[in-house]
Write a protein that holds these residues in place. Sequence first.
Motif, PDB file in Angstrom:
ATOM      1  N   ARG A 124      22.311  -1.853  16.264  1.00 43.84           N
ATOM      2  CA  ARG A 124      21.694  -2.956  15.535  1.00 43.84           C
ATOM      3  C   ARG A 124      21.494  -2.710  14.042  1.00 43.84           C
ATOM      4  NH1 ARG A 124      18.149  -6.216  19.854  1.00 43.84           N
ATOM      5  NH2 ARG A 124      18.055  -7.610  18.097  1.00 43.84           N
ATOM      6  N   LYS A 180      14.941 -13.296  12.766  1.00 43.40           N
ATOM      7  CA  LYS A 180      14.301 -14.099  13.816  1.00 43.40           C
ATOM      8  C   LYS A 180      14.763 -15.559  13.695  1.00 43.40           C
ATOM      9  CE  LYS A 180      11.373 -13.122  17.113  1.00 43.40           C
ATOM     10  NZ  LYS A 180      11.685 -12.070  18.065  1.00 43.40           N
ATOM     11  N   VAL A 181      14.713 -16.075  12.477  1.00 37.32           N
ATOM     12  CA  VAL A 181      15.045 -17.498  12.277  1.00 37.32           C
ATOM     13  C   VAL A 181      16.505 -17.770  12.609  1.00 37.32           C
ATOM     14  CG1 VAL A 181      15.271 -19.310  10.525  1.00 37.32           C
ATOM     15  CG2 VAL A 181      13.223 -17.888  10.576  1.00 37.32           C
ATOM     16  N   GLN A 190      18.512 -15.839  14.404  1.00 31.52           N
ATOM     17  CA  GLN A 190      18.950 -15.198  15.642  1.00 31.52           C
ATOM     18  C   GLN A 190      20.028 -14.148  15.360  1.00 31.52           C
ATOM     19  OE1 GLN A 190      17.249 -16.343  18.340  1.00 31.52           O
ATOM     20  NE2 GLN A 190      18.093 -14.695  19.564  1.00 31.52           N
ATOM     21  N   ILE A 191      19.685 -13.238  14.481  1.00 35.49           N
ATOM     22  CA  ILE A 191      20.635 -12.192  14.095  1.00 35.49           C
ATOM     23  C   ILE A 191      20.264 -10.900  14.824  1.00 35.49           C
ATOM     24  CG2 ILE A 191      21.460 -10.797  12.150  1.00 35.49           C
ATOM     25  CD1 ILE A 191      20.879 -13.305  10.423  1.00 35.49           C
ATOM     26  N   PRO A 192      21.231 -10.273  15.478  1.00 34.58           N
ATOM     27  CA  PRO A 192      20.902  -9.097  16.295  1.00 34.58           C
ATOM     28  C   PRO A 192      20.747  -7.824  15.473  1.00 34.58           C
ATOM     29  CG  PRO A 192      23.233  -9.578  16.461  1.00 34.58           C
ATOM     30  CD  PRO A 192      22.655 -10.638  15.574  1.00 34.58           C
ATOM     31  N   SER A 226      14.566  -7.441  14.052  1.00 33.40           N
ATOM     32  CA  SER A 226      13.983  -8.151  15.191  1.00 33.40           C
ATOM     33  C   SER A 226      13.685  -7.173  16.328  1.00 33.40           C
ATOM     34  CB  SER A 226      14.907  -9.279  15.655  1.00 33.40           C
ATOM     35  OG  SER A 226      16.218  -8.825  15.791  1.00 33.40           O
ATOM     36  N   PHE A 232       5.538  -5.311  19.523  1.00 35.91           N
ATOM     37  CA  PHE A 232       4.790  -6.164  20.457  1.00 35.91           C
ATOM     38  C   PHE A 232       4.792  -5.582  21.877  1.00 35.91           C
ATOM     39  CE2 PHE A 232       5.529  -9.747  17.367  1.00 35.91           C
ATOM     40  CZ  PHE A 232       4.194  -9.838  17.003  1.00 35.91           C
TER      41      PHE A 232
END
Lengths: 307, 538
Positions: free
Chosen positions: A94, A251-252, A254-256, A260, A267
């Motif tokens: 990533r 996140k916005v 959707q990039i791997p 992220s 979390f």
Amino acid sequence: MIRFLVRRVLGLVPVFLIIVTVIFFLIRLAPGGPFEQGERFVAPEALEQLRAAYNLDAPLYRQYLDYLFDLVRGDLGPSMKQPSRTVAEWIALRAPVSMELGFYALLVACTLGLLAGVTAALRPNSLTDYVPMSFAMVGICVPIFVLGPLLMLIFSIWLGWLPVAGWGPPNTKILPALTLGAPYVAYIARLARGGMFEVLAQDFIRTARAKGLSEARVVLRHALRGGIQPVVSFLGPAAAGLLTGSFVVEKVFQIPGLGSQFVDAAFNRDYTMLLGAVLFYAVLILVFNLLVDVAQALLDPRVRYGK
Amino acid sequence: MKLRASLCVGVALILTCAVGCTSGGGNAADGAILHVGAGAEPQNLDPYRVTGHNEHRILTSLFEGLTTLNQVTLAVEPGAAESWTVSPDGLVYTFKLNPNAKWSNGTPVTAKDFVYGWKRHLSARLGSEYAYMLWCIVNAEEYTKGKVTDFSQVGVKALDDTTLEVTLKYPVPAFLTMHIHYSWFPVLQSNVEAFGAIDDPNNTKWTLAGNMISNGPFKLVEWSPNQIIRVTRNDFYWDAANVKLDGVEFYPYSNLPTEEREFRAGRLDVTESLLATKIETYRREHPELLHIDPMIGTYFYRLNVTRKPLDNPKVRRALAMSIDRQSICDNVLFGAVVPAAAFTPPGLAGYTPEASIPYNVEEARKLLAEAGYPNGEGMRPLDILFNESEDHRRIAEAIQDMWKKNLNVDARPTQQEWKVYLNSMTTLDYDVARSAWIADYLDPINYLECFETGGGNNRTGWSSPEFDALVAKTRLSPDQEVRFPLLQQAERLLLDEAPLAPIYSYRQRFLLAPRVQGLKSNMLGYLNYKSFSISDAN
């Protein structure tokens, strides 16, 4: 120069150790662990076994020492919440995506920022100054979590020119790079404008013009080199910032990327993944700072001798 | 010169990108491929190491349990087992496996594969959060807890290659429907152990594309994290002739606005969910795309009975009775959900709760006065705990307002990060906490057993021997005529004591492209991919 370099590299070791130590203990202070809490309860017996499998049943100092020992051997451990890959494998998978995104964003920032800054400096207090500088201010003021969806709405939904999200063909990279690069465009534009403005007022520029050189030659050949000095100093931290600060954009859109992954690890209390990502970012920032120091030392010998 | 060169490179790159605009990623018009919004990125594709609904969506396409359910009616249909018999006492199930059932590598699915899979799932070292789903099997719980170490004592036997015998601890009327849950899927021993030990929690490399062997209608061909999970037809699947789709592409959009934009751009056929704030727009402009259907799930508030004044059932019931649920559903959640006056949602395998907690402000005030707090005097402010979500915040603020207006009781909405919130709830470090329960299978006991004394999902400190006895009694008979009255009594007791305040029943809300045929909602949110097809007409 070699002595300077060795001194600086050795200086990084304690910094790195402090980072590992602080992060290791800091993330353990957060309530909840990777396995203890879920929406459904876990049998305490199974939980015990699971904690043992990841060495979480050992005393904290022991876990710390074991982690350091593994780190020295280059082993970042297994991911506790995404066990299909090890932490090192996740980073290898990533981080290149985040770096690619950061590179494009830097390219956008340099290209647009320099164009805007230099143009503005050539005609101060005119429309060619006010318009690009106003856009630069907008770039600084609009947060990227607003800018991203806005660009998506215009270029993907209304115009249908670009994909909404994803990471693959070149057209998927335009909007994320623009979004991430926008605040940096603004900073670079302002730095370039200031630098160029200062250089263009100097005597050697007047001399060049007096010699009858074309304006383009005066600007590109004589003024630019000095004018973009402030931009060059800014590029080190900017590059580090772009490579490590893409959480929201990832996140916005959707990039791997690693950003992220890092947020999810925090979390989920995926201790090993979180530590691995932090250490990777730390190394990146330390290396960038080192490169800036080296560049400065090369340009100014006084830095080398600590004067 | 260097600057000019880098400018040229930059412009060239931007032009290259612009040229690339004509190519694209997934397209919802590329044949019999279903493009599905899958929610968050799956943490794993090992059926025994996951807990989420998003993973369920994907795993159901890859694996198949002993039975499946009809997509619309939820009637039990054959899966890996072609038939089964049940002993008169409802305790022994004998499954006859379909001789044509095969793994994606062409080897037959045998009864031993199920025994192996369930052994792996129950092993303590693996640490599966869902192991308890199998605890209705004789000695299964004891095996997970290490009290039984010999798996042959667990009530699962492969009588021969195609006959599996399962012995239950107590009758479970919903047993045949439970097999759509990934907890019950089989795994292939040689596939798992090619990458590690049976019970190694880190041994999930076998789930990566290229490694995984599965027995469902589709097989995994690509898993690019945070990008796509791509499955294509499994030609060895026993019912391959009835699989109409060529493949399914799952897009793990954890960001709902992004998912909705992808649907609008025509790159998704079905979304995982939809923001409540978007419902009105779709109702007005594209009602044909919007689906809002019932599902089994209850949103409720837990009340910590170990703390004063919530140790008094009258106070708890007064608080629960003064919540105007209709108003929350209409004004806070835009009609995306329906009010819930009981804990079990309506339509649960024919069960209907007999008790309820109605919205009755007068009665609530009376109860509060009887508890010694007339007009809320003497009541300390209560903290309402919730995790990060705009909806949770808005609901908490609405209830804060209702309690103040109706009972003169002060409340303080308190937000905590997910893990911190879970920790607070488990250690009973809260007054009132938002919560939800989505049933795993169609039986009211899956709800009510949450509140058994000491149960891991209780998390309120509430305990009632009478309630425990009623729930235990329902486990003695498979007959719904006997069970349901007992469960109704238990629920009445629960609602009278009110360690919880029900707020609303969930409804599924999603967008569906007209070209998809056969995809109808059901209460479990279960997708049977065999039923779907793509219509070129739309």
